[in-house]
Design an enzyme around this catalytic site. Structure first.
Site, PDB file in Angstrom:
ATOM      1  N   HIS A 129       0.878  -1.173   0.000  1.00 14.83           N
ATOM      2  CA  HIS A 129       0.000   0.000   0.000  1.00 14.83           C
ATOM      3  C   HIS A 129       0.915   1.223   0.000  1.00 14.83           C
ATOM      4  O   HIS A 129       2.013   1.179   0.564  1.00 14.83           O
ATOM      5  CB  HIS A 129      -0.835  -0.035   1.283  1.00 14.83           C
ATOM      6  CG  HIS A 129      -1.897   1.016   1.360  1.00 14.83           C
ATOM      7  ND1 HIS A 129      -1.617   2.309   1.735  1.00 14.83           N
ATOM      8  CD2 HIS A 129      -3.226   0.974   1.124  1.00 14.83           C
ATOM      9  CE1 HIS A 129      -2.739   3.009   1.733  1.00 14.83           C
ATOM     10  NE2 HIS A 129      -3.727   2.226   1.365  1.00 14.83           N
ATOM     11  N   ASP A 207       3.109  -4.280   8.320  1.00 11.27           N
ATOM     12  CA  ASP A 207       1.914  -3.475   8.078  1.00 11.27           C
ATOM     13  C   ASP A 207       0.716  -4.407   8.286  1.00 11.27           C
ATOM     14  O   ASP A 207       0.395  -5.221   7.422  1.00 11.27           O
ATOM     15  CB  ASP A 207       1.961  -2.923   6.656  1.00 11.27           C
ATOM     16  CG  ASP A 207       0.655  -2.233   6.263  1.00 11.27           C
ATOM     17  OD1 ASP A 207      -0.310  -2.267   7.051  1.00 11.27           O
ATOM     18  OD2 ASP A 207       0.606  -1.673   5.152  1.00 11.27           O
ATOM     19  N   GLN A 210      -4.533  -4.776   7.350  1.00 12.88           N
ATOM     20  CA  GLN A 210      -5.598  -5.681   6.896  1.00 12.88           C
ATOM     21  C   GLN A 210      -5.672  -6.962   7.716  1.00 12.88           C
ATOM     22  O   GLN A 210      -6.532  -7.804   7.443  1.00 12.88           O
ATOM     23  CB  GLN A 210      -5.394  -6.038   5.415  1.00 12.88           C
ATOM     24  CG  GLN A 210      -5.509  -4.862   4.461  1.00 12.88           C
ATOM     25  CD  GLN A 210      -6.896  -4.241   4.432  1.00 12.88           C
ATOM     26  OE1 GLN A 210      -7.885  -4.840   4.875  1.00 12.88           O
ATOM     27  NE2 GLN A 210      -6.993  -3.027   3.921  1.00 12.88           N
ATOM     28  N   LYS A 233     -10.291  -0.185  10.743  1.00 10.08           N
ATOM     29  CA  LYS A 233     -10.402  -1.393   9.905  1.00 10.08           C
ATOM     30  C   LYS A 233     -10.709  -2.624  10.746  1.00 10.08           C
ATOM     31  O   LYS A 233     -10.644  -3.753  10.256  1.00 10.08           O
ATOM     32  CB  LYS A 233      -9.104  -1.609   9.115  1.00 10.08           C
ATOM     33  CG  LYS A 233      -8.857  -0.551   8.032  1.00 10.08           C
ATOM     34  CD  LYS A 233      -7.681  -0.953   7.179  1.00 10.08           C
ATOM     35  CE  LYS A 233      -7.077   0.213   6.407  1.00 10.08           C
ATOM     36  NZ  LYS A 233      -7.891   0.655   5.269  1.00 10.08           N
ATOM     37  N   CYS A 371      -4.520   2.193  -3.793  1.00  7.73           N
ATOM     38  CA  CYS A 371      -3.232   2.681  -3.254  1.00  7.73           C
ATOM     39  C   CYS A 371      -2.091   1.679  -3.428  1.00  7.73           C
ATOM     40  O   CYS A 371      -1.202   1.590  -2.580  1.00  7.73           O
ATOM     41  CB  CYS A 371      -3.362   3.078  -1.783  1.00  7.73           C
ATOM     42  SG  CYS A 371      -4.427   4.484  -1.530  1.00  7.73           S
TER      43      CYS A 371
HETATM   44  N1  7TS Z   1      -1.642  -0.550   4.726  1.00 15.69           N
HETATM   45  C1  7TS Z   1      -2.555  -1.326   4.140  1.00 15.69           C
HETATM   46  C2  7TS Z   1      -2.216  -2.741   3.755  1.00 15.69           C
HETATM   47  C3  7TS Z   1      -3.836  -0.819   3.914  1.00 15.69           C
HETATM   48  O1  7TS Z   1      -4.763  -1.590   3.348  1.00 15.69           O
HETATM   49  C4  7TS Z   1      -4.136   0.515   4.285  1.00 15.69           C
HETATM   50  C5  7TS Z   1      -5.455   1.155   3.989  1.00 15.69           C
HETATM   51  C6  7TS Z   1      -3.149   1.261   4.929  1.00 15.69           C
HETATM   52  C7  7TS Z   1      -1.895   0.705   5.119  1.00 15.69           C
HETATM   53  C8  7TS Z   1      -3.390   2.643   5.434  1.00 15.69           C
HETATM   54  O2  7TS Z   1      -4.296   2.602   6.477  1.00 15.69           O
HETATM   55  P1  7TS Z   1      -4.879   3.963   7.104  1.00 15.69           P
HETATM   56  O3  7TS Z   1      -5.901   3.511   8.076  1.00 15.69           O
HETATM   57  O4  7TS Z   1      -3.748   4.681   7.720  1.00 15.69           O
HETATM   58  O5  7TS Z   1      -5.463   4.712   5.946  1.00 15.69           O
HETATM   59  N2  7TS Z   1      -6.158   0.550   2.931  1.00 15.69           N
HETATM   60  C9  7TS Z   1      -7.218   1.047   2.286  1.00 15.69           C
HETATM   61  C10 7TS Z   1      -7.833   0.363   1.254  1.00 15.69           C
HETATM   62  O6  7TS Z   1      -7.479  -0.734   0.839  1.00 15.69           O
HETATM   63  N3  7TS Z   1      -8.875   1.097   0.775  1.00 15.69           N
HETATM   64  O7  7TS Z   1      -8.938   2.234   1.496  1.00 15.69           O
HETATM   65  C11 7TS Z   1      -7.913   2.210   2.418  1.00 15.69           C
END
Ligand code: 7TS
Length: 414
Positions: A129, A207, A210, A233, A371
């Protein structure tokens, strides 16, 4: 991932009723919410914890000696202890509250500026990501380090680990990788990756955006140095996340942001830092967010993360198998064991058109690059449609998804 054989089977239908937002129609159809990789919905227990905090306990933390400040501080620190327990950190001091995964990863990349030298390397994967890629690009730019990549094999979305040891030997200081890919659904072998990195003396960053709300995580068993995730999430509120770091590393690191809370003593010209984790939490934190996250962790563990992983993994595998029969479809990620999401392209249709088509039927999907632009460029596609599942999704919703995507294929494919 299978729950223990003697574990009680959750009543998934009853759990669904815990999520008030799901009980609605969209464009005249029952809402089918399949955008959980972007953010999950919140159970009543979390919403009520937020309301209760604001109605009874709200005050700033650590600073006041009055009753409400005491309660707010106690609740905030209890959430930290709960987060430590949730991922089996050795001590609560290893838990830093952040705004989310993105901020946690940026914190590490920023504070490592003084520890990385020209000629050093940072290893990531081709399935990152942007949150786990761009902060490392910025670190490389600041320090003269270079980025190296573990390749992805192809549409099956696996990491090609055949050259991993050779890569790790190339003066790599940090290896950052996703536990579960948000675009492919791949569950990476985090235990093996951390062990191999450790043999090369390389610091590991997982990371877990997910995975944290889906799989049991034990940072001590994994042997990782850092692990980041987002509350939103995993049934928790937006604006709160966790960065786990091994205490010895956190102690040795520079601060991230400067401000209140993170200092021990301040003079006009210079300051000294507060103890870990407060050194990394400048300013008023998201206290209510931590309280909500605490409720979310309790909620998930009352169900059991092995059961959640088994449930949403099964939905994803069923969706993969059903969608494979749709004419003109190209599915990404592993066909077998996978995290709770499915990503695909439809011949003749842009992902945004597929998402709009599904939305008219009440189904919330996500279309775009998710992303992970470099990954899709490598696989020769610019955008996919993604369905992502969580504990409240049902087999009937997978049926409905397959039916509507089949209609979309016929509509756009002619
Ligand atoms: N890493 C992964 C694997 C992710 O899926 C996401 C967000 C992030 C980092 C960043 O997370 P945040 O909470 O700091 O934004 N993924 C997604 C997605 O797949 N669609 O919208 C956000």
């Amino acid at each position: 991932m299978k729950p223990p054989a003697d574990a009680p089977v959750p009543d998934w239908a009853a759990l669904r009723a815990d999520f008030p937002i799901l009980d609605q129609t969209v464009h005249g159809r029952p809402l089918v919410y399949l955008d959980n990789a972007a953010t999950t919905q919140k159970p009543r227990a979390v919403i009520e914890a937020l309301v209760r905090y604001y109605e009874h306990d709200n005050a700033n933390v650590h600073r006041g000696v009055h009753e409400l400040s005491y309660r707010a501080t106690t609740a905030y620190e209890a959430a930290r202890a709960r987060a430590a327990q949730f991922i089996h950190a050795a001590v609560p001091e290893e838990i830093i509250f952040t705004r989310g995964t993105t901020e946690g990863l940026n914190l590490i990349a920023y504070t490592f500026t003084s520890r990385i030298k020209p000629g050093d390397a940072i290893l990531v994967t081709e399935m990152e990501h942007h949150s786990n890629l761009v902060p490392w690009q910025l670190l490389a730019r600041r320090t003269g380090a270079k980025l190296l990549f573990v390749p992805v094999t192809g549409d099956d979305g696996l990491l090609d680990l055949s050259g991993l040891d050779a890569l790790l030997a190339r003066n790599v200081k940090i290896f950052a990788f996703p536990h579960i890919s948000n675009s492919l659904g791949t569950i990476n072998p985090a235990l093996e990756l951390c062990a191999r990195a450790r043999r090369h003396g390389v610091i590991t960053v997982v990371d877990a955006a997910q995975s944290a709300g889906h799989l049991p995580i034990d940072v001590q068993a994994l042997g990782c140095d850092f692990l980041a995730f987002s509350g939103h999430k995993m049934a928790g509120p937006t604006g709160i996340g966790v960065l786990y770091g091994r205490q010895a590393l956190l102690e040795a690191m520079d601060p991230f942001q400067g401000g209140g809370e993170m200092i021990a003593s301040v003079q006009f010209e210079q300051s000294t830092w507060n103890k870990v984790p407060h050194k990394f939490e400048a300013g008023t934190p998201d206290i209510a967010g931590a309280v909500g996250l605490h409720a979310a962790m309790d909620y998930l563990d009352a169900i059991g993360r092995p059961a959640i992983a088994a449930h949403d993994g099964q939905l994803a595998r069923d969706a993969f198998a059903r969608l494979a029969r749709v004419p003109g479809i190209r599915l990404f990620g592993p066909a077998g064991e996978r995290g709770g999401l499915v990503s695909f392209g439809l011949a003749g249709a842009h992902a945004h058109d597929v998402v709009t088509f599904a939305d008219r039927e009440g189904i919330a999907l996500r279309g775009g690059h998710h992303c992970t632009q470099p990954l899709w460029r490598k696989l020769g596609i610019t955008a996919t449609t993604r369905a992502s599942f969580y504990l409240y999704n049902t087999a009937a919703e997978v049926d409905r998804l397959a039916e509507v995507i089949d209609q979309a294929a016929r509509f756009f494919g002619g």
